[in-house]
Design an enzyme around this catalytic site. Structure first.
Site, PDB file in Angstrom:
ATOM      1  N   LYS A 192      -4.572   0.883   1.224  1.00  0.00           N
ATOM      2  CA  LYS A 192      -3.671   1.241   0.126  1.00  0.00           C
ATOM      3  C   LYS A 192      -3.393   0.056  -0.790  1.00  0.00           C
ATOM      4  O   LYS A 192      -3.058   0.239  -1.967  1.00  0.00           O
ATOM      5  CB  LYS A 192      -2.372   1.834   0.673  1.00  0.00           C
ATOM      6  CG  LYS A 192      -1.645   0.969   1.696  1.00  0.00           C
ATOM      7  CD  LYS A 192      -0.675  -0.006   1.095  1.00  0.00           C
ATOM      8  CE  LYS A 192      -0.011  -0.855   2.152  1.00  0.00           C
ATOM      9  NZ  LYS A 192       0.989  -1.797   1.608  1.00  0.00           N
ATOM     10  N   THR A 249       3.593   1.730  -2.431  1.00  0.00           N
ATOM     11  CA  THR A 249       2.868   0.547  -2.873  1.00  0.00           C
ATOM     12  C   THR A 249       2.355   0.698  -4.294  1.00  0.00           C
ATOM     13  O   THR A 249       2.219  -0.287  -5.025  1.00  0.00           O
ATOM     14  CB  THR A 249       1.686   0.257  -1.916  1.00  0.00           C
ATOM     15  OG1 THR A 249       2.139   0.313  -0.569  1.00  0.00           O
ATOM     16  CG2 THR A 249       1.102  -1.115  -2.167  1.00  0.00           C
TER      17      THR A 249
END
Length: 346
Positions: A192, A249
């Site tokens: 990610k 994120t």
């Protein structure tokens, strides 16, 4: 599960390591934080603050701090590793024998080359007698430190280890879920970071909400495609360690990888953006590793290819975007194919 909480050591005095140690100290868990820098250790002991990595956050007076790693480990039953990936194996080589029989939880997100190794696999190599788990999820350190509601995932085939981690970390502000897909949880935490860089660039360029939503959902499809090819459980990526971690994120300015992408989008060089950040942005290293592995495995990853071309080949952003938008239009959701994949490997 008993009421007794294991004695804990957290290795690594960065923002996340300090936050974890402080959270447990607040809940009465006997915990020691180890870090290398004697000045920072003294400031934490005397001022109850980590001014370098967690400025402005008051740390619990019960938090014990040391620069003596051997002493810290000797008293611990449960060890959390919050060490940057670049130093991870070096530290494990020094302490591997001392981890025999202990419960060890890696919180570090990264991939080591050669070998495409997760951090927990390095623990297994350097401390083969340890019981190993990983911790991952949408866990921004500053929000946890501030008492914001959040959740995380501890992953291991060792159910007792998962229960013990839940016992020391679970509290009114942090909910800890368990998973047996250690490989998938850890891989999601590493992948990610790459897509957070892309999202940071999109934000800097003023792209619309539709574009941001497209990037995040295609990122989820892309990272899941790769992870399942590598043996992870696709359902892991529908949970906190997959889509949960990806969302936070990719949208939060607190994310180091988002910050790097934002700086790149504003015209800074990679070196300038990393230097200004002052902390490790794992996504930059992971991008290199992932690009190589995807090519070796023959996995279709257009976002990774595009970002690599921008960051490391100095290709113009408009040209890369045009190439991405003109690529073959495939199926939206591929989970039907994923469900026939092999079970998660550990």
């Amino acid at each position: 599960m008993t009421d007794r909480k294991a004695s804990v050591c957290v290795l690594g005095g960065g923002s996340f390591g300090t936050t974890l140690a402080n959270l447990m100290a607040r809940e009465g868990v006997p915990v020691t934080l180890w870090l290398r820098d004697p000045d920072v250790a003294r400031q934490i002991s005397e001022q109850h603050e980590n001014p370098r990595y967690l400025p402005g956050v008051a740390l619990d007076e019960r938090l014990s701090v040391t620069t003596d790693i051997n002493a810290a480990l000797a008293a611990a039953e449960l060890v959390f590793l919050a060490i940057p990936s670049g130093a991870f194996r070096t530290v494990l080589q020094q302490i591997g024998s001392q981890l025999a029989g202990k419960q060890v939880v890696s919180t570090t997100k990264g991939i080591e080359q050669p070998g495409f190794l997760m951090m927990s696999q390095i623990v297994e190599q350097e401390a083969p007698a340890a019981h190993v788990a990983v911790l991952s999820g949408p866990n921004l350190a500053k929000e946890i430190a501030a008492g914001e509601l959040t959740a995380t995932v501890v992953a291991s085939e060792d159910e007792q280890l998962c229960r013990d981690v839940q016992a020391v970390l679970g509290c009114a502000n942090l909910r800890v879920y368990a998973s047996q897909d250690r490989y998938g949880v850890e891989l999601g935490g590493a992948l990610k970071n790459v897509y957070a860089i892309i999202s940071g660039m999109a934000a800097a360029l003023g792209m619309g909400e539709n574009t941001k939503a497209m990037l995040i959902t295609r990122a989820l499809a892309e990272m899941t495609r790769f992870a399942v090819h590598m043996g992870a459980n696709p359902l892991t990526f529908l949970g906190l360690a997959g889509v949960g971690d990806l969302i936070v994120t990719c949208v939060s300015p607190q994310s180091r990888n988002f910050q790097v992408g934002h700086a790149l989008g504003m015209g800074e060089t990679l070196e300038q953006s990393v230097a200004r950040l002052g902390q490790v942005a794992e996504g930059v290293n992971t991008l290199k590793v992932l690009k190589q592995k995807a090519a070796e495995e023959g996995v279709y990853m257009p976002l990774v290819d595009g970002l690599y071309a921008i960051v490391f080949e100095q290709k113009p952003l408009p040209a890369v975007i045009a190439r991405l938008m003109s690529a073959e239009q495939k199926n939206d959701v591929e989970f039907a194919a994923f469900m026939s994949a092999a079970p998660a490997k550990l």
